[in-house]
Design an enzyme around this catalytic site. Structure first.
Site, PDB file in Angstrom:
ATOM      1  N   ARG A 261       9.973  10.156  -1.505  1.00  0.00           N
ATOM      2  CA  ARG A 261       8.615   9.951  -2.013  1.00  0.00           C
ATOM      3  C   ARG A 261       7.754  10.931  -1.232  1.00  0.00           C
ATOM      4  NH1 ARG A 261       3.355   8.809   0.329  1.00  0.00           N
ATOM      5  NH2 ARG A 261       2.157   7.529  -1.096  1.00  0.00           N
ATOM      6  N   ASP A 263       4.366  12.489  -0.002  1.00  0.00           N
ATOM      7  CA  ASP A 263       2.983  12.101   0.226  1.00  0.00           C
ATOM      8  C   ASP A 263       2.025  13.201  -0.222  1.00  0.00           C
ATOM      9  OD1 ASP A 263       1.199  10.141   1.591  1.00  0.00           O
ATOM     10  OD2 ASP A 263       0.741  11.842   2.892  1.00  0.00           O
ATOM     11  N   GLU A 291       3.083  11.553  -4.741  1.00  0.00           N
ATOM     12  CA  GLU A 291       1.890  10.710  -4.843  1.00  0.00           C
ATOM     13  C   GLU A 291       0.712  11.559  -5.279  1.00  0.00           C
ATOM     14  OE1 GLU A 291      -1.481   8.652  -2.073  1.00  0.00           O
ATOM     15  OE2 GLU A 291      -0.364  10.428  -1.514  1.00  0.00           O
ATOM     16  N   HIS A 361       0.323   0.327  -0.595  1.00  0.00           N
ATOM     17  CA  HIS A 361      -0.354   0.286   0.694  1.00  0.00           C
ATOM     18  C   HIS A 361      -1.715   0.971   0.707  1.00  0.00           C
ATOM     19  CE1 HIS A 361       1.569   4.076   0.289  1.00  0.00           C
ATOM     20  NE2 HIS A 361       1.199   4.524   1.465  1.00  0.00           N
ATOM     21  N   ASP A 362      -2.081   1.606  -0.401  1.00  0.00           N
ATOM     22  CA  ASP A 362      -3.392   2.248  -0.477  1.00  0.00           C
ATOM     23  C   ASP A 362      -4.335   1.536  -1.443  1.00  0.00           C
ATOM     24  OD1 ASP A 362      -2.652   4.254   1.358  1.00  0.00           O
ATOM     25  OD2 ASP A 362      -1.704   5.415  -0.240  1.00  0.00           O
TER      26      ASP A 362
END
Ligand code: NOJ
Ligand code: NOJ
Ligand code: CA
Ligand code: CA
Length: 716
Positions: A261, A263, A291, A361-362
């Site tokens: 994943r 970032d 992301e 988590h954001d």
């Protein structure tokens, strides 16, 4: 296998399952392991998987000895901004007690595993540490609070033994918080190469970092070349950095990771990311998703273009935000949900490859304190039965609450296997593997109102029908037409969310039924289907790379794979099973090709868009053009003779180029992934609406390096 359920069939199935359970000795191989096409061995396509996202520090403390000390640690996790003790040993414990397997989870996405800064940053008395893993300092070492390299290898081995994939978070955009004029702040953004200092943020004589202050998010360019908040922003236009990130991801690939994943992909040059992905796909291809953060109601052509051209998939924020509006916040309705589903189905070349979610988590936790859990259960049911790879944020199945960072990253509160949410996941997740309509199917709206959405997933002769009523009163579903074969279908959720069985007549018309307030019903049917491709991956590579094609009805005997009209046969097909083929990319002219298979019995599959054949090994070149003056409405583009530069097709050219941060107007620049060791011919052009004006004179030429990065600067 038809799954229309009549009573005698239920009894028969039950007896069969019981005898299987009794016959299977504990610890023996599971049934799934005998099906490599969708097992942990398939690192390229995740459509049959369900991902569970873990903030490693907040999940389970399996080894108190590695916990940070002093004000870097919070016993009892009362300060959510410092370490709370979670680690890989804790995840291994939960793997081994089947917390994931019993839920149907087949992949874990964990926090960035690399060494982070050790300094504690104290702001007005509040301590902060990189418990989240996003303040890297050495991408070739582990974060000791999570474990050692041996612990990491143990995690991979424990996961693989249970047929679970491990996806690592990876953040090559930045190191850690740094101050341009105060080297004593935090760790000064220092980057290390397996213990050897590469550079700190101040005194950065080798240009490892950008020094352009923080972004105000005003444009894509501003977000790429300035710091994200105060994070020391890495310059990828550097041979040292290019080599460093290829070597460091190689190290983790060699440890056996199954996915990445990435970032903040919106904040790194797209050209560098494409060439880095082509390195990964050439070495050990794994499913990679980036992301690209989008806010509520944000639709971005750049987001689609990145997913379709970078060689990696994306977290599907458009999906996640719409689901939250419909099921959590009540600021959109089922028509809006259906519009998102149909819009994204055409905007993404491979919508089945984008990773879906309802929280992370954001974002604020989906579960709102005091709210009914049913909204969350409906959103989970929708996500698990929709196109894309479902991702579930740790603790969502335990109804964890918390708004904003770090309240949305609380310590895992319970490992109960009896919550309704856990059981919704447990019942629906296995359908991703047992019914290809879930993994690969198209989506068709079949019945809709503001509060009710009935949709059908279909792949070949495999069908699933899902009905969701988010409203406060029951709905009479009349005149519902489906592709289900005649018969009575039990609710896959077994009534967990108040769904009932339905009966379809021949032709697929479903008898009128009542869908209770807040209910979800799932009905499904599988049947043998003619050759059909569901997915393939990676979607980009060069001749000689391997592509994994998944689907159904390929047959047991090797046939032919087509890239456009080019047939690949024989030894260039390295494996052929009924549901999976591995094929070597042929030497064709670079460009995008539809992929199709022809079975040994001469049955042609669907032709699926689109594999991007690269000219060859990629390097990143920064193209700079000086004195390119323009009038308002005009912008500068780059065209050239290779497919990576659009092959002189001005509609496929690179641009509009940038002119604000690294260089300023009338100088324009762009970082582009181009073939290595190649004499490029190129030219810039001005574009105003549909009017194109090329530079005068002969084509410019540039010989690209064999590896690393380069810059080519010319005048207009
Ligand atoms: C996005 C991550 O998801 C977020 O949690 C992080 O703080 C930033 N990128 C910076 O790494
Ligand atoms: C290269 C072109 O760029 C591409 O558009 C085309 O599909 C292939 N060649 C095959 O002709
Ligand atoms: Ca620990
Ligand atoms: Ca950046």
């Amino acid at each position: 296998m038809a799954q229309k359920i009549s009573r005698p069939v239920i009894y028969l199935l039950f007896a069969l399952l019981l005898s299987l359970a009794l016959l299977t000795p504990i610890g023996s191989k599971s049934i799934v392991e005998s099906a490599p096409a969708t097992s942990v061995q398939n690192k390229q396509n995740f459509s049959t998987d369900v991902i569970y996202q873990i903030v490693t520090d907040r999940f389970s403390d399996g080894n108190a000895a590695n916990n940070p000390t002093g004000n870097a640690f919070s016993a009892g996790c009362t300060n959510l901004r410092v370490y709370c003790g979670g680690d890989w040993a804790g995840i291994v414990n939960k793997i081994n007690d089947n917390y994931f397997t019993d839920m149907g989870i087949t992949a874990l996405w964990i926090s960035q595993p690399v060494e982070n800064i050790f300094s504690v940053i104290t702001n007005s008395g509040v301590h902060n540490t990189p418990y989240h893993g996003y303040w890297a300092r050495d991408f070739k070492k582990t974060n000791p609070a999570f474990g050692s390299m041996t612990d990491f290898q143990n995690l991979i081995n424990a996961a693989h033994a249970k047929n679970i994939k491990i996806v690592i978070d990876f953040a090559p955009n930045h190191t850690s918080p740094a101050s341009e004029d105060d080297p004593s702040f935090a760790d000064n953004g220092r980057l290390y190469n397996n213990g050897t200092l590469v550079a700190g943020y101040t005194g950065d004589t080798n240009g490892i970092f950008h020094h352009n202050l923080g972004t105000n998010f005003s444009s894509t360019e501003d977000g790429i070349y300035r710091n994200l908040y105060d994070l020391a922003d890495i310059s990828h236009n550097s041979n040292t950095i290019d080599t460093y990130f290829k070597d460091s991801i190689k190290l983790w690939l060699d440890m056996g990771i199954d996915g990445i994943r990435v970032d903040a992909v919106k904040h790194m040059p797209f050209g560098w990311q494409k060439s880095w992905m082509s390195y990964i796909h050439n070495y050990k291809p794994v499913f990679t998703f980036g992301e690209w953060f989008l806010g509520t109601n944000e639709i971005s052509q750049e987001n689609y273009s990145f997913a379709n051209n970078s060689g990696m998939s994306l977290l599907d924020f458009e999906f996640g935000q719409k689901v939250r509006q419909v099921f959590r916040d009540n600021t959109a309705n089922m028509y809006n949900l259906d519009t998102m589903i149909s819009g994204t189905a055409s905007a993404y070349t491979q919508v089945a490859d984008q990773v879906t979610f309802i929280d992370n988590h954001d974002l604020d936790r989906f579960q709102v304190t005091g709210a009914s859990g049913r909204k969350l259960e409906q959103a989970l049911a929708f996500t698990l039965t929709s196109r894309g790879v479902p991702g579930i944020y740790y603790g969502t199945e335990q109804y964890l609450t918390g708004n904003g960072d770090p309240n949305n990253r609380g310590m895992m509160n319970s490992f109960s296997k009896t919550t309704t949410a856990y059981n919704v996941i447990k019942k629906l997740a296995p359908l991703r593997k047992s019914n290809p309509a879930m993994a690969y199917g198209s989506t068709q709206q079949r019945w809709i109102s503001n509060d009710v959405y009935v949709y059908e997933r279909k792949f070949g002769n495999n069908v699933a029908v899902v009905a969701i009523n988010r409203g406060g009163s029951s709905a009479s579903i009349n005149g519902l037409l489906t592709s289900l074969a005649a018969g009575t279908y039990a609710d896959v959720l077994g009534g967990t969310l108040n769904g009932n069985s339905i009966t379809a007549a021949s032709g697929g018309a479903v008898n009128t039924f009542s869908l209770a307030a807040g209910a979800v019903g799932v009905w499904q049917y599988t049947a043998a289907s003619a050759a059909q491709i569901g997915n393939f991956g990676p979607e980009m590579g060069k001749a000689g790379n391997t592509v994994t094609i998944d689907g159904t009805g390929f047959g047991a005997t090797k046939g032919t794979v087509f890239f456009g009209t080019t047939a690949v046969t024989g030894a260039n097909i390295t494996s052929w099973e009924d549901t999976q083929i591995k094929v070597i990319v042929p030497s064709v002219a670079a460009g995008k090709y539809n992929v199709m298979i022809r079975t040994a019995a001469s049955v042609d599959s669907n032709a699926v868009a689109s594999y991007n054949v690269l000219t060859g090994t990629q390097v990143t070149v920064r193209f700079v053009v000086n004195n390119a003056t323009t009038v308002p409405g005009e912008a500068i583009y780059l065209a050239g003779n290779v497919a990576e530069l659009g092959g002189w097709d001005t509609n496929k050219a690179i641009g509009p180029m940038y002119n604000q941060v690294i260089y300023s107007y009338p100088t324009w620049y762009f970082d582009v992934s181009v073939p290595a060791n190649t004499t490029l011919e190129f030219k810039y052009f001005k574009k105003n609406g549909s009017t194109v004006t090329f530079q005068g004179g002969a084509n410019k030429t540039f010989v690209t390096p064999a590896s690393g990065v380069a810059t080519v600067t010319i005048g207009w």
